[in-house]
Structure formats: structure tokens, C-alpha cells
Design a protein around this motif. Structure first.
Motif, PDB file in Angstrom:
ATOM      1  N   LEU A  13       0.826  -1.208   0.000  1.00 27.72           N
ATOM      2  CA  LEU A  13       0.000   0.000   0.000  1.00 27.72           C
ATOM      3  C   LEU A  13       0.860   1.259   0.000  1.00 27.72           C
ATOM      4  CD1 LEU A  13      -2.756  -1.162   2.474  1.00 27.72           C
ATOM      5  CD2 LEU A  13      -3.062  -0.655   0.031  1.00 27.72           C
ATOM      6  N   ARG A  14       1.958   1.248   0.758  1.00 25.39           N
ATOM      7  CA  ARG A  14       2.863   2.408   0.758  1.00 25.39           C
ATOM      8  C   ARG A  14       3.394   2.661  -0.640  1.00 25.39           C
ATOM      9  NH1 ARG A  14       7.402   2.535   2.538  1.00 25.39           N
ATOM     10  NH2 ARG A  14       7.867   0.388   3.053  1.00 25.39           N
ATOM     11  N   ILE A  54      -4.098   3.353  10.565  1.00 23.40           N
ATOM     12  CA  ILE A  54      -3.354   2.983   9.353  1.00 23.40           C
ATOM     13  C   ILE A  54      -4.310   2.831   8.176  1.00 23.40           C
ATOM     14  CG2 ILE A  54      -1.959   1.176   8.265  1.00 23.40           C
ATOM     15  CD1 ILE A  54      -0.653   0.785  11.080  1.00 23.40           C
ATOM     16  N   ALA A  55      -5.430   2.151   8.398  1.00 25.29           N
ATOM     17  CA  ALA A  55      -6.421   1.992   7.327  1.00 25.29           C
ATOM     18  C   ALA A  55      -6.923   3.355   6.850  1.00 25.29           C
ATOM     19  CB  ALA A  55      -7.577   1.120   7.806  1.00 25.29           C
ATOM     20  N   LEU A  56      -7.169   4.260   7.786  1.00 27.78           N
ATOM     21  CA  LEU A  56      -7.626   5.607   7.418  1.00 27.78           C
ATOM     22  C   LEU A  56      -6.556   6.370   6.643  1.00 27.78           C
ATOM     23  CD1 LEU A  56      -9.526   6.654  10.661  1.00 27.78           C
ATOM     24  CD2 LEU A  56     -10.522   6.284   8.391  1.00 27.78           C
ATOM     25  N   ALA A  57      -5.294   6.146   6.978  1.00 26.89           N
ATOM     26  CA  ALA A  57      -4.199   6.808   6.266  1.00 26.89           C
ATOM     27  C   ALA A  57      -4.202   6.430   4.786  1.00 26.89           C
ATOM     28  CB  ALA A  57      -2.854   6.452   6.900  1.00 26.89           C
ATOM     29  N   GLU A  64      -9.005  -4.422   4.195  1.00 26.92           N
ATOM     30  CA  GLU A  64      -8.179  -4.351   2.990  1.00 26.92           C
ATOM     31  C   GLU A  64      -6.713  -4.069   3.318  1.00 26.92           C
ATOM     32  OE1 GLU A  64      -9.662  -2.149  -0.348  1.00 26.92           O
ATOM     33  OE2 GLU A  64     -11.729  -2.749   0.086  1.00 26.92           O
ATOM     34  N   VAL A  65      -6.446  -3.750   4.575  1.00 29.37           N
ATOM     35  CA  VAL A  65      -5.075  -3.502   5.019  1.00 29.37           C
ATOM     36  C   VAL A  65      -4.558  -4.681   5.836  1.00 29.37           C
ATOM     37  CG1 VAL A  65      -3.562  -1.950   6.319  1.00 29.37           C
ATOM     38  CG2 VAL A  65      -5.512  -1.014   5.062  1.00 29.37           C
ATOM     39  N   PHE A  66      -5.395  -5.207   6.730  1.00 35.63           N
ATOM     40  CA  PHE A  66      -5.007  -6.295   7.627  1.00 35.63           C
ATOM     41  C   PHE A  66      -5.850  -7.530   7.367  1.00 35.63           C
ATOM     42  CE2 PHE A  66      -3.903  -2.380   9.764  1.00 35.63           C
ATOM     43  CZ  PHE A  66      -2.617  -2.640  10.196  1.00 35.63           C
TER      44      PHE A  66
END
Length: 74
Positions: A13-14, A54-57, A64-66
Motif C-alpha cells: 500500500l505504501r 493505518i487503514a484511514l491513512a 483491505e489492510v489487515f
């Protein structure tokens, strides 16, 4: 059966968000760069609050992140 663990897509994602650095993400969510490193390596499971930050970032839903799964299938 393999070890169960919380994994994530943070590194990918980054990269997909203008190649955001670990430091930039850390600053955005209020943790140290070392925390982001540990998360990406799977050495640390975040608190629920940090997971949401983190998800909001990334402007994505938490799932979808974890993800939680069997390490033999990852």
C-alpha cells in the motif's frame, strides 16, 4: 496446521500511494518508523486503534489492510 497471525498489506500500500516512506506513514499515524518496520515484517500486531489509523491513512477499510490467516497459506 501453521501458526495463526495477523498480516498486512502495508508495504504494498505504501508503494501504491506515491511510494510513501515508512517515516511518512509513521508520522501520519503517530508512531515511530520502527513500529512500521515491525508491522511490515510481521513481528508486531497493532492495537485496534492503530490498525484503524493505518487503514484511514490509506483511505481503505480495515480488512483491505489487515488480514488474519494461517501462515502456511501466506
Amino acid at each position: 496446521m501453521g501458526k495463526k497471525l495477523v498480516s498486512n498489506h502495508i508495504r504494498k500500500l505504501r508503494f501504491n500511494h506515491d511510494e510513501m516512506t515508512q517515516q511518512q506513514l509513521a508520522d501520519k499515524v503517530g508512531v515511530t518508523r520502527q513500529t512500521i518496520v515491525a508491522l511490515e515484517k510481521g513481528n508486531y500486531s497493532p492495537s485496534l486503534e492503530l490498525a484503524f489509523r493505518i487503514a484511514l491513512a490509506f483511505n481503505l477499510p480495515l480488512e483491505e489492510v489487515f488480514f488474519y490467516g494461517d501462515s502456511t497459506q501466506i
